[in-house]
Design an enzyme around this catalytic site. Structure first.
Site, PDB file in Angstrom:
ATOM      1  N   GLU A 122      -1.640  -5.934  -7.208  1.00  0.00           N
ATOM      2  CA  GLU A 122      -1.077  -4.583  -7.198  1.00  0.00           C
ATOM      3  C   GLU A 122      -2.077  -3.628  -7.877  1.00  0.00           C
ATOM      4  O   GLU A 122      -2.742  -4.013  -8.839  1.00  0.00           O
ATOM      5  CB  GLU A 122       0.218  -4.624  -8.028  1.00  0.00           C
ATOM      6  CG  GLU A 122       0.890  -3.292  -8.289  1.00  0.00           C
ATOM      7  CD  GLU A 122       1.969  -3.389  -9.382  1.00  0.00           C
ATOM      8  OE1 GLU A 122       1.795  -4.167 -10.353  1.00  0.00           O
ATOM      9  OE2 GLU A 122       2.990  -2.687  -9.259  1.00  0.00           O
ATOM     10  N   ASN A 143       3.743   3.181  -4.698  1.00  0.00           N
ATOM     11  CA  ASN A 143       2.984   2.002  -5.140  1.00  0.00           C
ATOM     12  C   ASN A 143       2.898   1.102  -3.911  1.00  0.00           C
ATOM     13  O   ASN A 143       3.888   0.486  -3.512  1.00  0.00           O
ATOM     14  CB  ASN A 143       3.736   1.342  -6.302  1.00  0.00           C
ATOM     15  CG  ASN A 143       2.926   0.242  -6.963  1.00  0.00           C
ATOM     16  OD1 ASN A 143       2.011  -0.313  -6.363  1.00  0.00           O
ATOM     17  ND2 ASN A 143       3.280  -0.083  -8.195  1.00  0.00           N
ATOM     18  N   LYS A 192       6.322  -0.335  -2.626  1.00  0.00           N
ATOM     19  CA  LYS A 192       7.145  -1.063  -3.604  1.00  0.00           C
ATOM     20  C   LYS A 192       8.556  -0.496  -3.707  1.00  0.00           C
ATOM     21  O   LYS A 192       8.738   0.699  -3.985  1.00  0.00           O
ATOM     22  CB  LYS A 192       6.453  -0.995  -4.975  1.00  0.00           C
ATOM     23  CG  LYS A 192       7.098  -1.828  -6.068  1.00  0.00           C
ATOM     24  CD  LYS A 192       6.187  -1.793  -7.305  1.00  0.00           C
ATOM     25  CE  LYS A 192       6.699  -2.610  -8.472  1.00  0.00           C
ATOM     26  NZ  LYS A 192       5.725  -2.562  -9.601  1.00  0.00           N
ATOM     27  N   GLU A 248       6.659   3.533 -14.274  1.00  0.00           N
ATOM     28  CA  GLU A 248       6.572   3.473 -12.801  1.00  0.00           C
ATOM     29  C   GLU A 248       7.593   4.383 -12.139  1.00  0.00           C
ATOM     30  O   GLU A 248       7.312   4.969 -11.088  1.00  0.00           O
ATOM     31  CB  GLU A 248       6.741   2.036 -12.313  1.00  0.00           C
ATOM     32  CG  GLU A 248       5.534   1.186 -12.640  1.00  0.00           C
ATOM     33  CD  GLU A 248       5.541  -0.120 -11.868  1.00  0.00           C
ATOM     34  OE1 GLU A 248       5.599  -0.078 -10.633  1.00  0.00           O
ATOM     35  OE2 GLU A 248       5.495  -1.181 -12.519  1.00  0.00           O
ATOM     36  N   CYS A 270       4.806  -6.936  -7.306  1.00  0.00           N
ATOM     37  CA  CYS A 270       5.139  -7.084  -8.729  1.00  0.00           C
ATOM     38  C   CYS A 270       6.634  -7.335  -8.974  1.00  0.00           C
ATOM     39  O   CYS A 270       7.140  -8.382  -8.648  1.00  0.00           O
ATOM     40  CB  CYS A 270       4.617  -5.868  -9.502  1.00  0.00           C
ATOM     41  SG  CYS A 270       4.583  -6.140 -11.290  1.00  0.00           S
ATOM     42  N   ASN A 301       0.948  -6.555 -11.787  1.00  0.00           N
ATOM     43  CA  ASN A 301       0.373  -6.191 -13.095  1.00  0.00           C
ATOM     44  C   ASN A 301       1.534  -6.323 -14.063  1.00  0.00           C
ATOM     45  O   ASN A 301       2.446  -5.484 -14.049  1.00  0.00           O
ATOM     46  CB  ASN A 301      -0.054  -4.723 -13.141  1.00  0.00           C
ATOM     47  CG  ASN A 301      -1.355  -4.409 -12.421  1.00  0.00           C
ATOM     48  OD1 ASN A 301      -2.310  -3.943 -13.017  1.00  0.00           O
ATOM     49  ND2 ASN A 301      -1.370  -4.635 -11.113  1.00  0.00           N
TER      50      ASN A 301
END
Lengths: 332, 332
Positions: B68, B128, B145, B164, B190, B215
């Protein structure tokens, strides 16, 4: 139903165990059972269950969890053409004459319980069922197994038969939860534990402890080279993931050992809301594991990484409820 | 887009690797990356990615999977009041000047690839994102994501920020799958890997290999006593359960090591359709794992215990798509 109703406040905050009325501890006993042979009577089995209950009581348990189909051998391994012949393995009422002593002992001990049995309803339906009683021996919850493994007809390609789809109908009650013992308790049975939907539906009702009985052959009927170690690994993996991903305790209890020449694996587990194993059976026989489960240990996960309200995105999950089988994309 | 289209037949049945035109083998490289510091340019990072790709090629890989946000440091650990300041971390097109050499090398090697980056769309949306290319370097799939962890505003109670939800919108493309490399490939990013819905939606499309970059901080920002070992355990547990319960390969690839004083754990994994780990990273730095994944190893699970069409009971799953957050039953 049996015994006097207990003071709900003492049930919610057991001061005798924790010395701290603000803690919500459930002392759960995973009562693994060794094999039950075809010839073993219900009465003989109930005697064993009572012995396990007495041991659990001596270890401070206030909830005891027995396996799936705890009263009989795992009869779906046998094929009969006329299914009605197998009504001998089913219970027409609960409690009944054979199981009443178990309910009475539970009420004496002030112990809630969960066990599985084959249920034949008054209108002729067959289910793989589990019940939950409160500490007075009253049945407060019923669950009927949703995910039936195996097959309907005799399958000569298998090393042994697994005819749950022949003898049972899929459960019709869904995955409910109950407020008992100061917490939110749910039930599932055996193969249900491999399906993340099982835990998630209960997780969406705030479940804090899931009780699961199982009978699982040590041999994969369609893949004989899959050894018992891999099957125990899948058992742990499914239960631990369900616990972690829903921040709930899970108590998974086996019927184990060799029944009529067919080995069932043990490996009963108590798993915490982080997905860690806190207790695991070491035998394939009658064996009691007791663990003090802090229901408030579920709060951290439920309010952070698995705070469903903040993080789930149901707009992208629609296939889960709109489609039963897998549908691959078209070939290029 | 780059390079000539390859014969699909050779893609489906790579005879050079297996010597058996009936096998569907994907030689996948999990290309873990060590830390990327704030000052590191995209060009410097791409140089590292190319070195990993060359190593993967020397080990026979035909698909490489990077983490990611593979092109930059994990910037959501920093708070800025004006989010637009952080547009410097986002890519406005893909490929772009900095990444074009990576696409060209992939096409030279005839290697498919997957990597993550922060995407800023022409109409101003921030995602993302991860992409999948075919062996000619053409982008064939995009994923954004869905499960964004963390929070929107500065949170002084955390040991570090995880913003995020501030810098990205939830993905709007759902969980698709693509027919590539002779199989059915899906992507996630993730935190998606902790959610069983992620794998199940792809499982319902017959997915055979799921590619996941991540991550993940080595420290839980809200529970400092949760050590890295427990966090690696949760990583493995989620990935292994997703693989087993959907009978799919899963390739999970970390960005690892200490970025700007903040440690990210490594532990990149390749997991088989039985849920077993077949390769695992040993460092917190740039490291390549290659494994020959037989896509037909997914067939056994998909046609027996996880034959969804035979065993799933969607009539009991409705809460999963009708309700986002948990709703406990009323107090007694």
């Amino acid at each position: 139903m049996l015994g006097a109703a207990e003071d709900p406040a003492s049930r919610r905050f057991p001061p005798d165990i924790t010395g701290n009325s603000l803690m919500r501890i459930v002392n759960v006993a995973a009562a693994q059972m060794g094999p039950i042979q075809k010839a073993d009577s219900r009465e003989a089995v109930v005697k064993r269950m009572i012995a396990l209950m007495d041991e659990a009581k001596s270890k401070g348990a206030d909830l005891i969890v027995y396996p799936e189909l705890a009263l009989t051998t795992f009869f779906p391994r046998w094929y009969v053409e006329d299914r009605a012949e197998f009504d001998i393995w089913f219970e027409r009422e609960m409690p009944n004459a054979a199981t009443r002593p178990l309910f009475e002992r539970a009420a004496q001990h002030g112990m809630a319980m969960n066990f599985g049995y084959a249920e034949l309803t008054p209108d002729g339906h067959h289910f793989n069922t589990a019940i939950l009683t409160d500490k007075t021996g009253r049945i407060v919850g019923k669950y009927r197994k949703v995910h039936l493994p195996g097959h309907v007809e005799y399958d000569s390609k298998r090393s042994h038969q697994h005819l749950e789809k022949r003898y049972f109908e899929p459960g019709d009650l869904g995955f409910k939860v109950w407020r008992e013992l100061g917490g939110i308790i749910g039930m599932a049975i055996c193969n249900d534990r491999r399906w993340p939907e099982t835990y998630r539906v209960m997780g969406l009702q705030g479940v804090e402890m899931v009780l699961i009985g199982y009978n699982t052959p040590s041999v994969n009927a369609e893949k004989s080279e899959e050894g018992v170690e891999k099957r125990l690994f899948h058992n742990r993996l499914s239960v631990q993931a369900g616990a972690y991903q829903n921040a709930t305790w899970v108590v998974a209890v086996a019927k184990a050992g060799v029944e009529d020449g067919h080995p069932l694996f043990g490996g009963s587990l108590i798993v915490d809301p982080n997905g860690e194993i806190v207790a695991e059976a070491k035998t394939d026989d009658d064996e009691v594991l007791v663990h003090a489960c802090d229901l408030d240990a579920t709060t951290f996960g439920k309010t952070t990484i698995f705070d469903f309200a903040r993080h789930r995105r149901i707009e992208h999950y629609s296939l889960i409820t709109s489609q039963t089988g897998a549908v691959p994309p078209p070939e290029k």
